[in-house]
Design a protein around this motif. Structure first.
Motif: not given
Length: 444
Positions: A248, A364, A368, A371-373, A376, A378
């Motif tokens: 990121e 979370r 932040k 958080e898009n990971h 999923k 991972k």
């Protein structure tokens, strides 16, 4: 047996190959055993004799012999699973081995241990005077497992396997001539494989073939010696979140940098989620720190770490907070049985409903930027990245005739080379990730 007894045995055994070698020098042993046991187990006897010879070469006291069907399926030499299990029971009845049958040791996590055959002095005496130095090992240093069933998949024609096999073979050969000890106790030869999930690129961590030193806790590992020298364990701090923060940061350094500066107070701390909604018994925490010589024990941080890792591995939000709740309750039940040592959450008090949902929300909110990971799946991808970094360090040391003992995202090395290894770890991290802004390495 107790957990401590199991750990003691697992550091003194070696793996079992579903393979045999009809060497003439072992023939008299086969004939002797067939006289005692009878006919009908020839292939299985050859297999056990061959593995025993290698165990002697590897300074092992026993073998992790599988009793389930999967390892025997479609083996080239047609060694029978049914007859092997029967043979093991016969050998135990005759005093040649002691059997410890494996199974599930934690029904909540479904973690288990394999079966072990400890070789008796009576059986080992059959090998007196026999040269076992040329016994060859036969196991897959690279394995790809079906993620759903756990069944081994074929490596044939899989791109990348050959390259990994080369360095893993060199590594394991080097370990044969490396003495790993704990105090005055010389352990069995340690051997490793890389294990992938479904395909190369998922998973790929280095695992000891029979548990070995990887079943030890941190305190026990600190007492190890490599070729008579004390060791140091160097650890990539918060490896998986660090990889994601690194990614990121490469995309938006300003946002990530300001988050750490403004929200975290300038200190990188992905496991620092605040949880004022939880009640913590400070007296219990202090007692735990003193009782188990763990001055940095922090159950809230441990819970934050666990919840973050669950969020990275889970496929849905619901599954994540249910798992966090179940993990806490499982540990709580152990406290009630007096099993406190090794706890992660001891001191957190929640008699009725444990707020797993709120715990996940707090984690979370604290993380932040990544958080898009979440949710999923991972975990297996992140394991591949950390295993590639460790592999790079391992290979650099091999070029210098040195070894390390991998402990997932940490490495155990001779204390005298720790500064060099620290540098290699940072360089390997940067080579794989492209930058090392979030590469934090600490000595355990």
């Amino acid at each position: 047996m107790s957990k401590r007894e199991r750990i003691e045995i697992q550091t003194h055994i070696t793996h079992y190959n579903i393979q045999y070698n009809e060497s003439k020098k072992y023939r008299f042993i086969l004939d002797h055993l067939e006289t005692e046991i009878g006919l009908g187990y020839r292939k299985e006897l050859w297999c056990f004799i061959t593995n025993t010879a290698r165990a002697i070469k590897y300074r092992a006291v026993g073998l992790s012999v599988p009793r389930d069907f999967k390892p025997y399926k479609e083996n080239v030499q047609r060694i029978s699973h049914k007859r092997m299990v029967a043979l093991l029971d016969i050998l135990e009845g005759m005093g040649h081995i002691d059997l410890y049958i494996g199974g599930i040791v934690d029904w909540h996590t479904m973690s288990g241990v394999g079966s072990i055959a400890v070789l008796s002095s009576k059986f080992l005496s059959l090998f007196d005077g026999v040269d076992v130095s040329d016994e060859v090992d036969h196991f897959h240093t690279v394995e790809i497992k079906d993620r759903e069933t756990g069944a081994l998949k074929s490596n044939k024609g899989v791109r990348g396997v050959g390259k990994i096999n080369i360095y893993m073979d060199e590594y394991n050969e080097k370990l044969i001539n490396t003495e790993i000890s704990k105090g005055q106790d010389l352990l069995a030869v340690q051997q490793y494989k890389r294990s992938f999930s479904d395909r190369i690129g998922f998973g790929g961590r280095h695992y000891n073939t029979s548990g070995g030193v990887q079943v030890m806790n941190q305190d026990e590992r600190s007492k190890l010696k490599i070729n008579g020298e004390a060791v140091s364990e160097l650890d990539f701090k918060a490896m998986h979140p660090s990889i994601l923060y690194e990614q990121e940061y490469a995309t938006d350094p300003e946002s990530v940098g300001s988050w750490i500066a403004d929200v975290w107070g300038g200190e990188y701390n992905p496991y620092g989620a605040q949880m004022p909604f939880l009640q913590v018994n400070k007296e219990k925490v202090e007692w735990y720190r003193k009782e188990y010589n763990n001055p940095t024990y922090n159950p809230i941080r441990n819970l934050s770490k666990h919840a973050l890792m669950v969020r990275l591995n889970a496929k849905t939000y619901k599954r994540a907070f249910i798992q966090v709740t179940e993990e806490f309750r499982a540990e709580q039940r152990e406290w009630e049985q007096g099993k406190i040592e090794g706890s992660r959450f001891y001191g957190i008090e929640a008699e009725d409903n444990f707020p797993g949902n709120t715990v996940c929300q707090a984690v979370r909110s604290h993380n932040k930027p990544i958080e898009n990971h979440f949710y999923k799946d991972k975990g297996v991808q992140l394991q591949y990245v950390d295993s590639e970094i460790v592999a790079e360090v391992l290979n650099r040391l091999l070029m210098e005739d040195e070894v390390l003992l991998p402990e997932h995202d940490s490495v155990i090395v001779r204390a005298s080379i720790k500064d060099k290894v620290y540098r290699y770890m940072r360089e390997a991290y940067k080579d794989v990730m492209g930058s090392d802004e979030f590469c934090y390495i600490e000595e355990k």
